[in-house]
Design an enzyme around this catalytic site. Structure first.
Site, mmCIF file in Angstrom:
data_model
loop_
_atom_site.group_PDB
_atom_site.id
_atom_site.type_symbol
_atom_site.label_atom_id
_atom_site.label_comp_id
_atom_site.label_asym_id
_atom_site.label_seq_id
_atom_site.Cartn_x
_atom_site.Cartn_y
_atom_site.Cartn_z
ATOM 1 C CG HIS A 124 -1.680 1.378 1.454
ATOM 2 N ND1 HIS A 124 -1.199 2.312 2.509
ATOM 3 C CD2 HIS A 124 -2.765 1.601 0.824
ATOM 4 C CE1 HIS A 124 -2.142 3.037 2.210
ATOM 5 N NE2 HIS A 124 -2.997 2.853 1.575
ATOM 6 C CG HIS A 170 -0.575 9.738 0.408
ATOM 7 N ND1 HIS A 170 -0.745 9.728 1.807
ATOM 8 C CD2 HIS A 170 -1.630 9.464 -0.097
ATOM 9 C CE1 HIS A 170 -1.804 9.156 2.206
ATOM 10 N NE2 HIS A 170 -2.397 8.902 1.256
#
Length: 589
Positions: A124, A170
């Site tokens: 992830h 991110h």
């Protein structure tokens, strides 16, 4: 060999580090199989391997190779003059991680079934070096993950500030970006350094059509014929065997252009919504889009688009890159309606569905059997909740119990949940693909499937004996655990698996001893041994503070080799110590 510890200001106390004797079971085994003699021949060893170690296929030639390796390591000259083992040689062999490991190192599962039949080692936010909010983005954690055997790499792709190139970061955090092309090149270089089986790149796409075209160009130029690009939409996933040395792209088909007018408005609204706000709603009121929304990305209107909309993209958007869509082999879909609708199985269509860890818990509670049925044909990806800012992880068992193939973890973190993930993927030669047990794939005469909530009888019982430990005095400073005396070690042993099987037990502590001998046995009844992991941790007792960590490992019960075995221990991050190991015995009854 000894160690000095300071007592008060003026005195020192000396402790001798002694080589412990072999456990009684080892002495008895040598006595039995050497027929009371002082040496064990290769034929004696073969019988021991077959009858005690459960290696029925062991030959005299196998035993001779082991004898030769031991003699070469312990007696460089003696190997030419004798071809038998002494009791100390035999103990050395049993304690050797290389020669007598607790699990095998070869791929042995059937690799010819569709991808949906396997648990797949999944990362992830694979590009993050640390926490989810402010750490650097880099290709280094991607390389580390691939070398560990991870087969699914996740990249969040965004336009750079000039809107003319693609960065990995991110979104809406302080993480520093890394260029997408750098990640692609590193994936190409390291994808198959540990395993020949396919690498799946999941893209969280936040790009305009012109940048999607650029990504398509990067992909084709970087990976070329390695890319798996089916000519038409798949009706069944190919197998890991068919996809050896291939790169597979998985993302949602592009549709950002149709949402451009509401993109900013959606983002503004979402930033106000916390993870808990979304998941505080009743399950029946959640749309499939909300259930499977990845990290709150700005695509809330996805559920207003059906397959027909997607198929008409080429007509709607002359600039939309058809090449990009053709490169997507595994489509991530978000059907309209609630979760029940999202789990519907289509006859001629397969897809990947993503759920957060909380969404999976809710789905398991309300639709557990439907989740199992869905994962028999389709791929389910589970990802950490958005509030895990420190890159922690969740218990993976609930995903595996329901057949989820991609239980996505923050590989750059550490902790017990990650140890379980490492343990599961030590299976099958650590190739990154573990065949799901038959109980998750079977269908009954009335189309019934495995019910994770069912009360099941004990199927198998595992007996574990912890004999002794060694190697800490080689890998740690003498005052690492205690300034004033040698350590007081104890071992915790337990099972992680379905709720009925989970337990944790521990040995007594052994005081002032770098080479503790416990000789304690534990019994674990298992209802679903196929999904059970054996947890092993060693701690050092501390009277005044929290006990010190001294090593851990996690082993898949289905892979355990019976008999007396050497078990190497790892540090907090799952890296193997050079010398620390336990001597244990495993038996199934």
């Amino acid at each position: 060999m000894g160690s000095n510890y300071r007592i008060c200001m003026c005195f020192t106390r000396r402790f001798r580090i002694t080589e412990p004797e072999p456990p009684p079971d080892v002495k008895e085994a040598f006595r039995n199989y050497s027929e009371g003699g002082a040496h064990m021949t290769a034929e004696n060893l073969r019988r021991f391997l077959a009858e005690v170690q459960g290696e029925a296929g062991a030959t005299v030639a196998d035993a001779e190779r082991i004898v030769e390796q031991i003699l070469h390591k312990r007696h460089h000259i003696a190997k030419f003059t004798r071809h038998t083992l002494t009791p100390d040689d035999f103990h050395y062999y049993l304690y050797s991680v290389d020669l007598n490991s607790a699990i095998g190192s070869q791929v042995h599962h059937d690799m010819s079934a569709p991808l949906s039949h396997y648990f797949i080692y999944t990362g992830h936010n694979s590009y993050l070096t640390g926490n989810q909010l402010s750490s650097d983005c880099s290709d280094v954690p991607i390389i580390k993950a691939l070398k560990r055997g991870v087969r699914v790499i996740e990249l969040d792709i965004w336009p750079n500030s000039a809107k003319d190139d693609v960065h990995v970061l991110h979104g809406r955090t302080l993480t520093t970006p890394v260029e997408l092309i750098k990640c692609f090149k590193s994936i190409k270089e390291h994808a198959f350094s540990t395993s020949p089986y396919p690498v799946i790149i999941t893209l969280e796409d936040h790009l305009t059509p012109d940048l999607q075209a650029k990504v398509a160009q990067m992909l084709t130029q970087t990976f070329g014929k390695m890319l798996f690009c089916p000519e038409s939409d798949l009706k069944e996933f190919p197998s890991p065997e068919d996809l050896k040395y291939r790169i597979i792209i998985s993302t949602k088909p592009p549709k950002e252009y149709l949402e451009a007018q509401t993109f900013k408005a959606n983002c503004s609204q979402q930033e106000k919504d916390s993870d808990d706000d979304v998941w505080g709603k009743e399950l029946s009121n959640l749309t499939a889009d909300q259930e499977s929304d990845d990290k709150g990305d700005c695509d809330k209107n996805d559920h207003n688009l059906d397959d027909e909309d997607i198929d008409n993209f080429d007509n709607l958007l002359p600039s939309e890159p058809p090449v990009y869509r053709r490169l997507i082999a595994i489509h991530a879909g978000k059907p309209k309606g609630g979760l029940k609708e999202a789990l519907k199985i289509e006859i001629d269509k397969i897809r990947r569905l993503s759920l957060s860890e909380q969404a999976l818990e809710k789905a398991a509670e309300a639709h557990g059997v439907d989740v199992v049925r869905f994962t028999q044909k389709n791929i389910l990806r589970v990802y950490p909740k958005g509030t895990r800012f420190n890159s922690s992880n969740y218990k993976p068992q609930i995903g595996w119990m329901h057949g989820a193939q991609m239980v996505a973890f923050n590989m750059q973190g550490y902790g017990r949940a990650l140890w379980l993930m490492h343990g599961m993927f030590r299976s099958n030669g650590a190739c990154g693909f573990v065949k799901k047990p038959d109980l998750l794939m079977n269908r009954g005469p009335h189309d019934e499937v495995f019910n994770p909530k069912a009360n099941l009888p004990v199927k198998k019982t595992l007996k574990v004996k912890v004999y002794m430990g060694d190697g800490w005095h080689l890998d740690f400073k003498q005052t690492h655990f205690d300034l004033y005396s040698p350590p007081d070690f104890y071992t915790r042993v337990g099972i992680a698996g379905v709720p009925a099987d989970e337990t944790m037990k521990k040995t007594k502590k052994k005081e002032d001893n770098w080479t503790p001998v416990w000789n304690e046995e534990f019994t674990f009844p298992l209802t679903v041994p196929e999904l059970a992991l054996l947890r092993i941790e060693v701690h050092e007792y501390d009277m005044s503070e929290k006990d010190d960590f001294a090593g851990q490992t996690c082993l898949p019960v289905s892979e355990l080799r019976e008999g007396i075995r050497a078990v190497p221990l790892c540090d907090h991050k799952g890296e193997k110590y050079n010398s620390v190991r336990l001597l244990m015995r495993f038996e199934f009854i």
